[in-house]
Design a protein around this motif. Structure first.
Motif, PDB file in Angstrom:
ATOM      1  N   ALA A 129       0.293   4.699   4.907  1.00 15.49           N
ATOM      2  CA  ALA A 129       1.396   4.127   5.355  1.00 15.49           C
ATOM      3  C   ALA A 129       1.931   3.289   4.326  1.00 15.49           C
ATOM      4  N   LYS A 130       1.348   2.560   3.269  1.00 16.53           N
ATOM      5  CA  LYS A 130       1.656   1.934   2.259  1.00 16.53           C
ATOM      6  C   LYS A 130       2.461   2.760   1.230  1.00 16.53           C
ATOM      7  N   TYR A 132       4.136   5.494   1.772  1.00 14.52           N
ATOM      8  CA  TYR A 132       5.635   5.613   2.119  1.00 14.52           C
ATOM      9  C   TYR A 132       6.466   4.478   2.122  1.00 14.52           C
ATOM     10  N   GLU A 133       5.890   3.162   2.571  1.00 13.92           N
ATOM     11  CA  GLU A 133       6.738   2.065   2.369  1.00 13.92           C
ATOM     12  C   GLU A 133       7.045   1.995   0.753  1.00 13.92           C
ATOM     13  N   LYS A 136       9.905   4.213  -0.112  1.00 14.50           N
ATOM     14  CA  LYS A 136      11.116   3.848   0.789  1.00 14.50           C
ATOM     15  C   LYS A 136      11.565   2.720  -0.227  1.00 14.50           C
TER      16      LYS A 136
ATOM     17  N   MET B 122      -2.843  -0.708   5.637  1.00 14.12           N
ATOM     18  CA  MET B 122      -1.828  -0.048   5.183  1.00 14.12           C
ATOM     19  C   MET B 122      -1.887   1.069   4.107  1.00 14.12           C
ATOM     20  N   PHE B 127      -4.992   5.927   7.998  1.00 11.96           N
ATOM     21  CA  PHE B 127      -3.828   5.206   8.549  1.00 11.96           C
ATOM     22  C   PHE B 127      -2.501   6.030   7.923  1.00 11.96           C
ATOM     23  N   SER B 128      -2.132   6.995   8.291  1.00 11.40           N
ATOM     24  CA  SER B 128      -1.150   7.540   7.769  1.00 11.40           C
ATOM     25  C   SER B 128       0.202   7.162   8.078  1.00 11.40           C
ATOM     26  N   ALA B 129       1.222   7.482   7.214  1.00 12.11           N
ATOM     27  CA  ALA B 129       2.580   6.960   7.275  1.00 12.11           C
ATOM     28  C   ALA B 129       3.326   7.257   8.769  1.00 12.11           C
TER      29      ALA B 129
END
Lengths: 401, 401
Positions: A129-130, A132-133, A136, B122, B127-129
């Motif tokens: 997730a990080k 991707y953030e 972006k 994150m 914990f994927s995007a």
């Protein structure tokens, strides 16, 4: 040094670009290590730090971006130009101050690709997730698209050379399964059987060596067989225990998994009764598998076979398999389950593993098969049945306490 | 059945909640399998599908959410109530239609916690995007906060029981390193040495069994020693080769890693010259390590020692280590490098691995240590030097072709 001809890599890349074009993706950021390997040949245990392969639709060569100390591996093991290997400094590694995706964004911007339609593997272990953030934030002019499994879907049909590697993996799987089965006796610890399995899996054969599989051998025994993903313990097997052995042979990252259930001495009544039902269902699926049928159809054959015996099973029955890295040897494309409309084509390869788990026992008997022009063929040759071991064995008596 | 007393789990949970409170987090969604294990005892190779442990700041018990077929393991292996084990149906697994985080969002909403300050890891592999996007979409009233390494930072100081487990891991590491070293002879294939290593690592000792380490044995030889993360191949060792062996002993998911460099026969001049420099630097760091100094200070000691010989090294020197799952045994907390202000405290444990990699060779000699009240102590006892093997060995002559 590369495991495939450079033309094969170029063909894979061209198929990937075709899918990119179909999906309106101009720049593809590949973080799945199996996809990185598939397109470049890169193979190292460096995926615990952020790294990627960048495919730009109008450039001939992929770009590898990764950690500085891994760059020499990327230069020596891939077919891509040394100039296309771009390392980031070590202070980006597992830092709370810097993130490797800031570096990636800088590079993309510098080379003029920071504002394009950019595909990312949204649901991959190696795209957090990080990550991707951070992308972006640092590429405000890019438009992101979900490219999960885009390359995996190119991988679903294997080349003849890939099938050859899977046949080697199959030889290792078979040898290893026999080694494991022979090691399972009353008094032996689960870890000792796991050690025997590992030895065989890694040493391979006289002709070729084994690679590490993406999942460790799973070896639940006794009541633990009611749960599929338990690894070994220090517990000693007992007479009357059943043991599920799930493992894969692996060759150059290509997997052939298989599972068998072993009874130490006479099997329990419930296990004896369920076995022919599972075998019958397996056989039905294997007889159904051929080009043109869907994964949904395979599951329906199993479901129909089981329903005759009053059993309903909820889990998926199997999945496409081949090249992979931990934590999964499944390909994350086709699943053998209701509603999966993937149409079988020659040189697709599946692990068919219709496990059944009950309150205090379970059974797994599996086969990995290749779709042929007219049906399917198995990779391994091992009795498709419950294995019944003599509880004690002269050879392993020294292990019994 | 639990590896730790229930009071220890409750203490860990209470420390976690304290950090949650400090960070304004009311609900913590834990997807790192090591953190799940640390707080609940859950241990299975099920992390290749989405799963999590939910910690709610005003509830006594964690909630486990995972795949249906893994739920029985969660019920039997953890200290949490059976009612707090919430399985999702199998059609959520690796599907393009359904995502497990939709299920998680539904559950959180149903139990009245869908609108709280919610911590997510994150930057974790698990914990994927996509998982994050899906949670945000399905929990529009929640406020998300980055909780990467929140639990890892609780884990950084080990309990006495954890140290005991690491001592067992250390025994396995030491036995395995000797086994590996003894196996490295001219004519032996890398995969055969890797197989020997695996056997020992998994069988463990007579008293206790080994667990799988989170990284496979790394075994580059010859020119490949210039790259740290290469796994074994089918290549045969040759007289004059150097070989880097990096491995860990693992017990109940606790790791003690170690690395040594082996020369098959007389070592090359460059390797002979660099060895005492590395050993001197290592010794300087070990003499510096004690409560109150920082990770930055440890790196400075190394840097100063190396600078005397005109060498600058850019990579980090080591990291906190202990409980983990693939793909990394490092804890993702403290790093031994410039700028890391983590202050050493008793029962912190580090893998100190100052590898040096050059154009066509490299060296790794490492130690895992525990910070004591007054300094540090090593977990293993193995010569801190370049290992020089006789090139051939009577015992392994049957392997030489």
């Amino acid at each position: 040094m590369l495991p495939f001809d450079i033309l094969e890599y170029q063909d894979r890349l061209s198929k990937t670009k075709q899918r990119m074009a179909e999906n309106g993706i101009e720049v593809l950021l590949i973080t799945d290590p199996a996809n990185m390997n598939y397109l470049s040949g890169y193979d190292a245990w460096s995926f615990y730090v952020h790294q990627m392969l960048v495919i730009i639709i109008d450039e001939a060569q992929p770009i590898w971006i990764g950690r500085y100390q891994d760059a020499s591996g990327a230069r020596s093991m891939t077919w891509i130009y040394d100039d296309n290997v771009i390392p980031y400094p070590d202070y980006y590694v597992q830092s709370t101050t810097y993130h490797p995706m800031e570096f990636v964004a800088q590079i993309l911007t510098q080379i003029g690709h920071g504002n394009r339609y950019t595909g990312v593997e949204m649901d991959n272990y190696y795209f957090s997730a990080k990550a991707y953030e951070c992308l972006k934030q640092n590429l405000p002019n890019a438009t992101f698209k979900d490219a999960t499994s885009l390359v995996n879907r190119v991988r679903i049909i294997k080349s003849d050379q890939e099938i050859e590697y899977m046949k080697r993996a199959a030889q290792i799987a078979e040898l290893t399964m026999y080694k494991g089965i022979n090691s399972i006796r009353a008094g032996v610890r689960e870890c000792d059987t796991a050690a025997d399995i590992y030895y065989q899996m890694v040493t391979g054969t006289e002709e070729f060596g084994g690679d590490y599989p993406s999942i460790v051998p799973l070896l639940p025994s006794g009541e633990n067989t009611s749960t599929p993903h338990l690894t070994w313990t220090e517990k000693r097997f007992q007479e009357g225990d059943s043991v599920i052995v799930e493992l894969a042979g692996c060759y150059k990252r290509y997997h052939v998994p298989m599972a068998r259930t072993v009874s130490i001495g006479a099997p329990a009544e419930n296990l004896k009764q369920i076995t022919p039902i599972v075998v019958e269902g397996l056989n039905e699926v294997l007889q159904t598998a051929k080009p043109g049928v869907t994964c949904h159809d395979l599951e329906a054959a199993w479901r129909k076979s089981l329903r005759k015996h009053g059993i309903e099973k909820e889990a998926r029955l199997g999945y496409s398999v081949g090249l992979n890295y931990p934590p999964d040897w499944g390909e994350h494309t086709a699943s053998i389950r209701m509603g999966d409309t993937t149409v079988l084509q020659p040189n697709m390869t599946f692990h068919l593993i219709p496990g059944l788990w009950f309150d205090n026992y379970g059974i797994e008997i599996s086969e990995t098969f290749r779709v042929t022009d007219t049906g399917c063929e198995l990779f391994t040759n091992c009795p498709r049945d419950l294995i019944i071991n003599e509880p004690y064995n002269m050879n392993s008596s020294d292990k019994i306490s």
